[in-house]
Design a protein around this motif. Structure first.
Motif, short mmCIF file in Angstrom:
data_model
loop_
_atom_site.label_atom_id
_atom_site.label_comp_id
_atom_site.label_asym_id
_atom_site.label_seq_id
_atom_site.Cartn_x
_atom_site.Cartn_y
_atom_site.Cartn_z
N VAL A 1 0.83 -1.21 0.00
CA VAL A 1 0.00 0.00 0.00
C VAL A 1 0.86 1.25 0.00
N VAL A 2 1.86 1.30 0.88
CA VAL A 2 2.68 2.51 1.02
C VAL A 2 3.52 2.74 -0.23
N VAL A 3 4.14 1.70 -0.75
CA VAL A 3 4.99 1.85 -1.94
C VAL A 3 4.17 2.31 -3.14
N LEU A 4 3.01 1.71 -3.34
CA LEU A 4 2.17 2.11 -4.48
C LEU A 4 1.62 3.51 -4.31
N ALA A 5 1.33 3.91 -3.08
CA ALA A 5 0.85 5.28 -2.84
C ALA A 5 1.91 6.29 -3.27
N GLY A 6 3.15 6.04 -2.91
CA GLY A 6 4.22 6.95 -3.31
C GLY A 6 4.42 6.98 -4.80
N ALA A 7 4.43 5.81 -5.43
CA ALA A 7 4.68 5.73 -6.87
C ALA A 7 3.58 6.40 -7.68
N PHE A 8 2.32 6.11 -7.34
CA PHE A 8 1.23 6.65 -8.15
C PHE A 8 0.83 8.06 -7.74
N GLY A 9 1.29 8.51 -6.58
CA GLY A 9 1.16 9.93 -6.28
C GLY A 9 1.95 10.77 -7.25
N VAL A 10 3.06 10.21 -7.73
CA VAL A 10 3.88 10.88 -8.74
C VAL A 10 3.38 10.57 -10.14
N TYR A 11 3.18 9.28 -10.44
CA TYR A 11 2.87 8.87 -11.81
C TYR A 11 1.55 9.45 -12.31
N THR A 12 0.57 9.58 -11.42
CA THR A 12 -0.73 10.11 -11.84
C THR A 12 -0.59 11.51 -12.44
N PHE A 13 0.39 12.28 -11.97
CA PHE A 13 0.53 13.66 -12.42
C PHE A 13 1.82 13.89 -13.22
N ILE A 14 2.43 12.80 -13.69
CA ILE A 14 3.68 12.97 -14.43
C ILE A 14 3.43 13.65 -15.77
N VAL B 1 6.59 14.59 -2.23
CA VAL B 1 5.65 13.73 -1.51
C VAL B 1 5.91 12.27 -1.84
N GLY B 2 6.16 11.98 -3.13
CA GLY B 2 6.48 10.61 -3.52
C GLY B 2 7.73 10.10 -2.83
N ALA B 3 8.77 10.94 -2.78
CA ALA B 3 10.01 10.55 -2.12
C ALA B 3 9.79 10.31 -0.63
N ALA B 4 9.04 11.21 0.01
CA ALA B 4 8.77 11.07 1.45
C ALA B 4 7.99 9.79 1.73
N THR B 5 7.05 9.47 0.86
CA THR B 5 6.26 8.25 1.05
C THR B 5 7.12 7.01 0.92
N GLU B 6 8.05 7.02 -0.05
CA GLU B 6 8.94 5.87 -0.20
C GLU B 6 9.93 5.77 0.96
N VAL B 7 10.32 6.90 1.55
CA VAL B 7 11.14 6.85 2.78
C VAL B 7 10.35 6.14 3.88
N LEU B 8 9.08 6.48 4.00
CA LEU B 8 8.22 5.82 4.98
C LEU B 8 8.15 4.32 4.70
N ALA B 9 8.05 3.96 3.42
CA ALA B 9 8.01 2.54 3.05
C ALA B 9 9.31 1.84 3.43
#
Length: 404
Positions: A209-222, A365-373
């Motif tokens: 959940v956490v990894v995908l949240a970070g990745a698609f938080g970025v990819y959705t708006f790339i 935000v994506g980077a911070a989420t992946e740090v959390l992951a």
């Protein structure tokens, strides 16, 4: 092995194409049905929620079904639902079709992964799962642009007709080419319901959940980032996405080999470190790499995301299977739900960030989420049996005679 599993990979391609292409044809759906684009966007949310909630429930209810029978049933329903979507008379009927599409897709994919895992020896399990998942990455490269082009020339309904035809081909291949596979005895209902409360299971799907949240938080708006920040044209954005898709296909293969041959925990730590660095670079590109250099930098970020981000799913699936192979379908369905929950959460968080700050900020935000992951991964207990390469497992499932 690959000749048999190719039909499951093609099924994943059909499902991935239908699920991913919807974003590109929303304006045409809205225009044809006479509704706002934002209203049409609920079709994505409806699909994601139906998949996330329905997939594990169906897996529990059908755990005693033979996998081939379940695959045939799911793909038949998926084909009919695409035809229903193609002939939808309004938003409600299209939304109902999308719910059935999500439920059938959420049934097929975990069953396909379970079939792949049971049809090969443990030493090849990661590669089998990544081969099936290749259908999703190829959908990103080919299916989405193809569906968008068909919608532009023949209308959005034709895209659902295309997927329906593809699904019928997959259905025929499964019926004619896939042998039945023998697996471990099906667990009881209490065991199937209790699996979602197990701490070792929650550790794995929580990370998803956490990894995908970070990745698609970025990819959705790339796309918005490339256009508004770097000045890329829509055609250039399509080129960037194709590049990311090609890298994703390679990353999927990398993940399969990693699952079979490398320590899972160490490999995932490398994956998350690369994602942190890649996403963290995005906001800095305009200041430090102006002009063409910015395009090269963004392209490199997308390549790294594709190569390492798409290596993540196969490893996670094998980690789950190592917990209890008897519960393969339920475990993989839970993982699929985690993927969709993470995707939805990432898109929602990204939307808030873009609205309140800027599209550049999604990188932070994506980077911070992946740090959390990464912290989450390192904080969970080390379980040697779960982290060992799949090739080191003792076989607990029977291999199909015709798998090779």
């Amino acid at each position: 092995m690959y000749r048999t599993l190719a039909w499951l990979a093609l099924g994943a391609f059909a499902i991935g194409s239908e699920g991913l292409m919807i974003a590109g044809i929303l304006p045409r759906i809205a225009e044809d049905l006479g509704i706002p684009v934002a209203h049409a966007g609920h079709l994505v949310t409806i699909f994601a929620l139906a998949y996330a909630v329905g997939s594990p429930l169906i897996a529990v209810a059908t755990a005693r079904w033979e996998r081939r029978t379940l695959l045939i049933t799911a793909m038949a329903v998926f084909s009919l639902a695409n035809l229903a979507a193609a002939f939808a008379t309004g938003f409600l009927t299209l939304a109902a079709s999308r719910i059935v599409l999500a439920l059938s897709a959420g049934t097929f994919m975990p069953a396909a992964f379970a079939y792949g895992a049971m049809s090969v020896e443990p030493a090849k399990r990661g590669r089998a799962l990544s081969f099936i998942y290749t259908g999703m990455t190829v959908a990103l490269v080919i299916g989405v642009p193809l569906g968008t082009a068909i919608a532009a020339h023949l209308g959005w309904r034709a895209t659902f007709g295309m997927v329906a035809a593809m699904s019928l081909l997959v259905l025929a291949g499964i019926v004619l080419k896939l042998p039945a596979v023998s697996g471990p005895p099906a667990p009881g209902l209490a065991d199937r319901l209790a699996v979602a409360r197990r701490s070792d299971v929650l550790e794995v799907i929580g990370l998803t959940v956490v990894v995908l949240a970070g990745a698609f938080g970025v990819y959705t708006f790339i796309g918005a980032y490339l256009e508004t920040v770097l000045g890329a044209s829509p055609e250039a954005v399509a080129g960037f996405l194709i590049l990311a898709g090609l890298a994703g296909a390679a990353g999927n293969t990398l993940g399969g080999h990693a699952a079979d041959r490398w320590n899972h925990r160490r490999f995932l730590a490398i994956v998350l470190t690369v994602l942190v660095a890649s996403f963290g670079v995005l906001p800095l590109i305009p200041a430090f790499l102006p002009g063409l250099g910015g395009w090269v930098g963004a392209g490199l970020v997308l390549v790294l995301w594709g190569l390492f981000g798409w290596a993540f799913p196969a490893v996670q699936q094998v980690r789950l299977l190592a917990i209890d192979p008897r519960l393969a379908s339920v475990l993989l369905a839970l993982n699929a739900s985690a993927i969709y929950l993470g995707t939805a959460a990432g898109a929602a968080i990204g939307a808030v960030v873009v609205e309140r700050y800027s599209v550049q900020a999604v990188g932070w935000v994506g980077a911070a989420t992946e740090v959390l992951a990464l912290v989450f991964l390192l904080a969970t207990p080390y379980r040697p049996a779960r982290e060992a390469p799949a090739g080191g497992e003792v076989s607990t499932v029977a291999r199909a005679d015709a798998a090779e």
